[in-house]
Design an enzyme around this catalytic site. Structure first.
Site, PDB file in Angstrom:
ATOM      1  N   THR A  25      -3.640  -5.135   7.380  1.00 18.84           N
ATOM      2  CA  THR A  25      -4.609  -5.515   8.419  1.00 18.84           C
ATOM      3  C   THR A  25      -5.981  -5.746   7.781  1.00 18.84           C
ATOM      4  O   THR A  25      -6.680  -6.714   8.107  1.00 18.84           O
ATOM      5  CB  THR A  25      -4.688  -4.424   9.512  1.00 18.84           C
ATOM      6  OG1 THR A  25      -3.359  -4.003   9.848  1.00 18.84           O
ATOM      7  CG2 THR A  25      -5.372  -4.953  10.753  1.00 18.84           C
ATOM      8  N   GLU A  36     -10.173   6.061   0.782  1.00 15.08           N
ATOM      9  CA  GLU A  36     -10.522   5.662   2.154  1.00 15.08           C
ATOM     10  C   GLU A  36     -11.404   6.738   2.800  1.00 15.08           C
ATOM     11  O   GLU A  36     -12.402   6.419   3.452  1.00 15.08           O
ATOM     12  CB  GLU A  36      -9.251   5.446   2.975  1.00 15.08           C
ATOM     13  CG  GLU A  36      -8.493   4.196   2.536  1.00 15.08           C
ATOM     14  CD  GLU A  36      -7.129   4.022   3.187  1.00 15.08           C
ATOM     15  OE1 GLU A  36      -6.613   2.907   3.130  1.00 15.08           O
ATOM     16  OE2 GLU A  36      -6.585   4.991   3.736  1.00 15.08           O
TER      17      GLU A  36
END
Ligand SMILES: O=C(CO)[C@H](O)[C@H](O)COP(=O)(O)O
Length: 229
Positions: free
Chosen positions: A37, A109
């Site tokens: 994504t 992340e």
């Protein structure tokens, strides 16, 4: 009468990747996550690259894609704060808590997310869940601690397996291993994340509760739904 158009999962990802441009602040550096994504977001970001300073990336894979598209990549240590971090998720619940790490990039992340004032999650609607736990929970671990961490998860009802690639333990961008844990019920994500974080040898647990999403752009058959948490 026109028949309703069914968008593929890939098209939904493109839709939310493009919608995320709305949250990018002109003249600034943007935090960029990892995954299929986010790849759509990076492609969209390339179309406005002249209006931003660049990106802080959460993986070697995203760095390579950003650089190939001419977007400057800054080291996280060069940046004190980011207005926004944009990333996908494996699961997101109604409070913005997430499970992440399907792409093995969870540690970086979380580091980049922690620099950001706002976490914008981009996901197709299959990722929205009533409660976290169906997706096997990724946990990055120091290899010498793997067996004792497997036992700790077993004691709480989870079955942890070492993630492999091409028949070998997968090695993360940080040189560590990933355990995927099935069978957990994560009823209290904040408490769960704090607990597992304290186990010796855990680098990062893939529950993102302390670094939860503030906004989720969810790709649905009806278009992009914006959830605020
Ligand atoms: O946490 C991640 C990578 O570590 C990804 O954000 C997560 O796995 C979702 O990926 P995708 O957009 O490919 O479904």
């Amino acid at each position: 009468m026109t028949a309703p158009t069914t968008l593929s999962q890939d098209e939904l990802k493109t839709l939310v990747g493009q919608a995320a441009l709305h949250y990018v602040v002109p003249g600034e550096i943007v935090g960029v996550g990892t995954g299929s994504t986010v790849n759509k977001f990076i492609d969209a970001l390339a179309t406005i690259k002249d209006s931003i300073r660049g990106a802080v990336s959460s993986s070697e894979a995203s760095t390579a894609r950003l650089q190939a598209l001419g977007i400057p990549v800054f080291d996280a240590n060069e940046v004190e704060r980011l207005s926004v971090y944009i990333d996908g998720a494996d699961e997101i619940d109604g409070a913005g808590y997430m499970v992440k790490g399907g792409g093995a990039a969870l540690t970086r992340e979380k580091i980049v997310a922690a620099l950001a004032e706002r976490f914008v999650c981009i996901a197709d609607e299959s990722k929205l869940v009533p409660a976290l736990g169906a997706f096997p929970l990724p946990v990055e671990v120091i290899p010498m601690a793997a067996a004792q961490i497997v036992r700790r998860f077993a004691a709480m009802g989870g079955q942890a397996t070492l993630r492999c690639k091409d028949g070998q333990p997968l090695v993360t961008d940080n040189g560590q291993h990933i355990l995927d844990v099935r069978g957990l019920s994560i009823a209290e994500p904040l408490a769960f994340e704090s607990q597992v974080n304290q186990w010796p040898g855990v680098v990062t647990v893939g529950v993102f509760a302390h670094q939860k999403a503030h906004v989720c752009l969810l790709g649905t058959a009806q278009g992009v739904r914006t959830l605020q948490f």
